[in-house]
Design a protein around this motif. Structure first.
Motif, PDB file in Angstrom:
ATOM      1  N   SER A 196       0.872  -1.223   0.135  1.00  0.00           N
ATOM      2  CA  SER A 196       0.022   0.134  -0.139  1.00  0.00           C
ATOM      3  C   SER A 196       0.882   1.418  -0.023  1.00  0.00           C
ATOM      4  CB  SER A 196      -1.015   0.039   1.321  1.00  0.00           C
ATOM      5  OG  SER A 196      -1.405   1.413   1.385  1.00  0.00           O
ATOM      6  N   PRO A 197       0.650   2.258  -0.744  1.00  0.00           N
ATOM      7  CA  PRO A 197       1.429   3.471  -0.758  1.00  0.00           C
ATOM      8  C   PRO A 197       1.347   4.171   0.478  1.00  0.00           C
ATOM      9  CG  PRO A 197      -0.436   3.654  -2.384  1.00  0.00           C
ATOM     10  CD  PRO A 197      -0.500   2.215  -1.962  1.00  0.00           C
ATOM     11  N   ALA A 198       0.335   3.963   1.247  1.00  0.00           N
ATOM     12  CA  ALA A 198      -0.097   4.472   2.599  1.00  0.00           C
ATOM     13  C   ALA A 198       1.168   4.342   3.623  1.00  0.00           C
ATOM     14  CB  ALA A 198      -1.337   4.125   3.075  1.00  0.00           C
ATOM     15  N   LYS A 199       1.536   3.181   3.037  1.00  0.00           N
ATOM     16  CA  LYS A 199       2.978   2.825   4.208  1.00  0.00           C
ATOM     17  C   LYS A 199       3.842   3.750   3.730  1.00  0.00           C
ATOM     18  CE  LYS A 199       4.114  -1.396   4.575  1.00  0.00           C
ATOM     19  NZ  LYS A 199       4.249  -2.857   4.388  1.00  0.00           N
ATOM     20  N   PHE A 200       3.951   4.476   2.881  1.00  0.00           N
ATOM     21  CA  PHE A 200       5.308   5.169   2.374  1.00  0.00           C
ATOM     22  C   PHE A 200       4.649   6.722   2.155  1.00  0.00           C
ATOM     23  CE2 PHE A 200       5.455   0.928   0.973  1.00  0.00           C
ATOM     24  CZ  PHE A 200       6.852   0.601   1.518  1.00  0.00           C
ATOM     25  N   SER A 201       4.226   7.287   2.936  1.00  0.00           N
ATOM     26  CA  SER A 201       3.624   8.659   2.852  1.00  0.00           C
ATOM     27  C   SER A 201       4.547   9.431   2.807  1.00  0.00           C
ATOM     28  CB  SER A 201       2.457   8.751   3.918  1.00  0.00           C
ATOM     29  OG  SER A 201       3.172   9.033   5.138  1.00  0.00           O
ATOM     30  N   GLU A 202       5.624   9.475   3.255  1.00  0.00           N
ATOM     31  CA  GLU A 202       6.919  10.606   3.182  1.00  0.00           C
ATOM     32  C   GLU A 202       7.332  10.509   1.825  1.00  0.00           C
ATOM     33  OE1 GLU A 202      11.229  11.388   5.154  1.00  0.00           O
ATOM     34  OE2 GLU A 202       9.641  10.506   6.314  1.00  0.00           O
ATOM     35  N   THR A 203       7.679   9.295   1.452  1.00  0.00           N
ATOM     36  CA  THR A 203       8.188   9.150  -0.067  1.00  0.00           C
ATOM     37  C   THR A 203       7.085   9.572  -1.165  1.00  0.00           C
ATOM     38  OG1 THR A 203       9.360   7.294   0.608  1.00  0.00           O
ATOM     39  CG2 THR A 203       9.146   7.470  -1.688  1.00  0.00           C
ATOM     40  N   ILE A 204       5.801   9.132  -0.871  1.00  0.00           N
ATOM     41  CA  ILE A 204       4.983   9.736  -1.786  1.00  0.00           C
ATOM     42  C   ILE A 204       4.970  11.396  -1.850  1.00  0.00           C
ATOM     43  CG2 ILE A 204       2.466   9.676  -2.462  1.00  0.00           C
ATOM     44  CD1 ILE A 204       4.066   6.906  -2.682  1.00  0.00           C
ATOM     45  N   SER A 205       4.900  12.056  -0.765  1.00  0.00           N
ATOM     46  CA  SER A 205       4.849  13.299  -0.575  1.00  0.00           C
ATOM     47  C   SER A 205       6.232  13.847  -1.501  1.00  0.00           C
ATOM     48  CB  SER A 205       4.914  13.783   0.794  1.00  0.00           C
ATOM     49  OG  SER A 205       3.667  13.362   1.295  1.00  0.00           O
ATOM     50  N   LYS A 206       7.427  13.200  -1.197  1.00  0.00           N
ATOM     51  CA  LYS A 206       8.674  13.727  -2.099  1.00  0.00           C
ATOM     52  C   LYS A 206       8.308  13.613  -3.561  1.00  0.00           C
ATOM     53  CE  LYS A 206      11.891  12.740   1.519  1.00  0.00           C
ATOM     54  NZ  LYS A 206      13.085  11.764   2.043  1.00  0.00           N
ATOM     55  N   ALA A 207       7.657  12.555  -3.827  1.00  0.00           N
ATOM     56  CA  ALA A 207       7.337  12.583  -5.472  1.00  0.00           C
ATOM     57  C   ALA A 207       6.343  13.789  -5.966  1.00  0.00           C
ATOM     58  CB  ALA A 207       6.531  11.379  -5.638  1.00  0.00           C
ATOM     59  N   GLY A 208       5.925  14.543  -4.881  1.00  0.00           N
ATOM     60  CA  GLY A 208       5.085  15.778  -5.425  1.00  0.00           C
ATOM     61  C   GLY A 208       3.718  15.442  -5.297  1.00  0.00           C
ATOM     62  N   ILE A 209       3.206  14.283  -4.600  1.00  0.00           N
ATOM     63  CA  ILE A 209       1.832  14.031  -4.928  1.00  0.00           C
ATOM     64  C   ILE A 209       1.411  14.467  -3.413  1.00  0.00           C
ATOM     65  CG2 ILE A 209       0.094  12.210  -4.594  1.00  0.00           C
ATOM     66  CD1 ILE A 209       2.307  10.532  -6.444  1.00  0.00           C
ATOM     67  N   LYS A 210      -0.014  15.246  -3.608  1.00  0.00           N
ATOM     68  CA  LYS A 210      -0.407  15.507  -2.275  1.00  0.00           C
ATOM     69  C   LYS A 210      -1.042  14.544  -1.490  1.00  0.00           C
ATOM     70  CE  LYS A 210      -1.381  20.356  -3.818  1.00  0.00           C
ATOM     71  NZ  LYS A 210      -0.216  20.835  -3.563  1.00  0.00           N
ATOM     72  N   TRP A 211      -0.384  14.085  -0.433  1.00  0.00           N
ATOM     73  CA  TRP A 211      -0.990  13.021   0.264  1.00  0.00           C
ATOM     74  C   TRP A 211      -1.776  13.456   1.590  1.00  0.00           C
ATOM     75  CZ3 TRP A 211      -0.714   8.280  -1.107  1.00  0.00           C
ATOM     76  CH2 TRP A 211      -0.665   7.267  -0.328  1.00  0.00           C
ATOM     77  N   GLU A 212      -1.448  14.243   2.379  1.00  0.00           N
ATOM     78  CA  GLU A 212      -1.825  14.442   3.544  1.00  0.00           C
ATOM     79  C   GLU A 212      -3.334  14.729   3.388  1.00  0.00           C
ATOM     80  OE1 GLU A 212       1.018  15.875   2.715  1.00  0.00           O
ATOM     81  OE2 GLU A 212       2.126  14.759   4.128  1.00  0.00           O
ATOM     82  N   GLY A 213      -4.162  14.263   4.352  1.00  0.00           N
ATOM     83  CA  GLY A 213      -5.535  14.241   4.285  1.00  0.00           C
ATOM     84  C   GLY A 213      -6.308  13.629   3.451  1.00  0.00           C
ATOM     85  N   ARG A 214      -5.610  12.945   2.821  1.00  0.00           N
ATOM     86  CA  ARG A 214      -6.421  11.834   1.678  1.00  0.00           C
ATOM     87  C   ARG A 214      -6.863  10.658   2.382  1.00  0.00           C
ATOM     88  NH1 ARG A 214      -3.083  11.047  -3.523  1.00  0.00           N
ATOM     89  NH2 ARG A 214      -4.747   9.815  -4.113  1.00  0.00           N
ATOM     90  N   ASN A 215      -7.997  10.268   2.000  1.00  0.00           N
ATOM     91  CA  ASN A 215      -8.354   8.809   2.565  1.00  0.00           C
ATOM     92  C   ASN A 215      -8.527   7.901   1.374  1.00  0.00           C
ATOM     93  OD1 ASN A 215      -9.591   6.703   3.532  1.00  0.00           O
ATOM     94  ND2 ASN A 215     -11.618   7.812   4.862  1.00  0.00           N
ATOM     95  N   LEU A 216      -7.348   7.193   1.429  1.00  0.00           N
ATOM     96  CA  LEU A 216      -6.982   6.181   0.396  1.00  0.00           C
ATOM     97  C   LEU A 216      -8.323   5.359   0.233  1.00  0.00           C
ATOM     98  CD1 LEU A 216      -3.098   5.880   0.240  1.00  0.00           C
ATOM     99  CD2 LEU A 216      -4.475   7.425  -0.994  1.00  0.00           C
ATOM    100  N   ILE A 217      -8.665   4.634   1.456  1.00  0.00           N
ATOM    101  CA  ILE A 217      -9.658   3.628   1.245  1.00  0.00           C
ATOM    102  C   ILE A 217     -10.859   4.185   0.665  1.00  0.00           C
ATOM    103  CG2 ILE A 217     -10.959   2.089   2.652  1.00  0.00           C
ATOM    104  CD1 ILE A 217      -7.990   1.448   2.621  1.00  0.00           C
TER     105      ILE A 217
END
Length: 100
Positions: free
Chosen positions: A45-66
């Motif tokens: 799950s990309p949720a396990k790697f939120s810091e890396t996902i954010s570094k890729a420029g994807i707005k991650w915080e506050g998203r409910n992936l489920i």
């Protein structure tokens, strides 16, 4: 990070984990060179790697992936243990390619 961003951009916001991004980067490289299609299986799950996902420029915080997944198309194919899964996978890839 490039693989995460490229997949996200090319697939309407679909987010992948760093491990899957490594496979995607390799697939993109070989598709350009050999003009072949690839099958990539997401491994985490990309949720396990939120810091890396954010570094890729994807707005991650506050998203409910489920919740986001509930709106995505799902597909599955059941295969019996006795079937030739390799041949089944080849047929499935041909079917998907014929849709494009």
């Amino acid at each position: 990070l490039d693989g995460i961003d490229k997949c996200y951009t090319a697939n309407e916001g679909y987010t992948i984990c760093p491990h899957t991004a490594t496979a995607m980067a390799s697939a993109y490289k070989y598709e350009r060179r050999d003009e072949v299609n690839s099958v990539i299986l997401g491994v985490a799950s990309p949720a396990k790697f939120s810091e890396t996902i954010s570094k890729a420029g994807i707005k991650w915080e506050g998203r409910n992936l489920i919740e986001e997944l509930k709106d995505k198309e799902t597909r599955s194919t059941d295969w019996d243990k006795s079937e030739d899964w390799y041949q089944n996978l080849l047929k499935l890839i041909d079917t998907i390619q014929s849709r494009e």
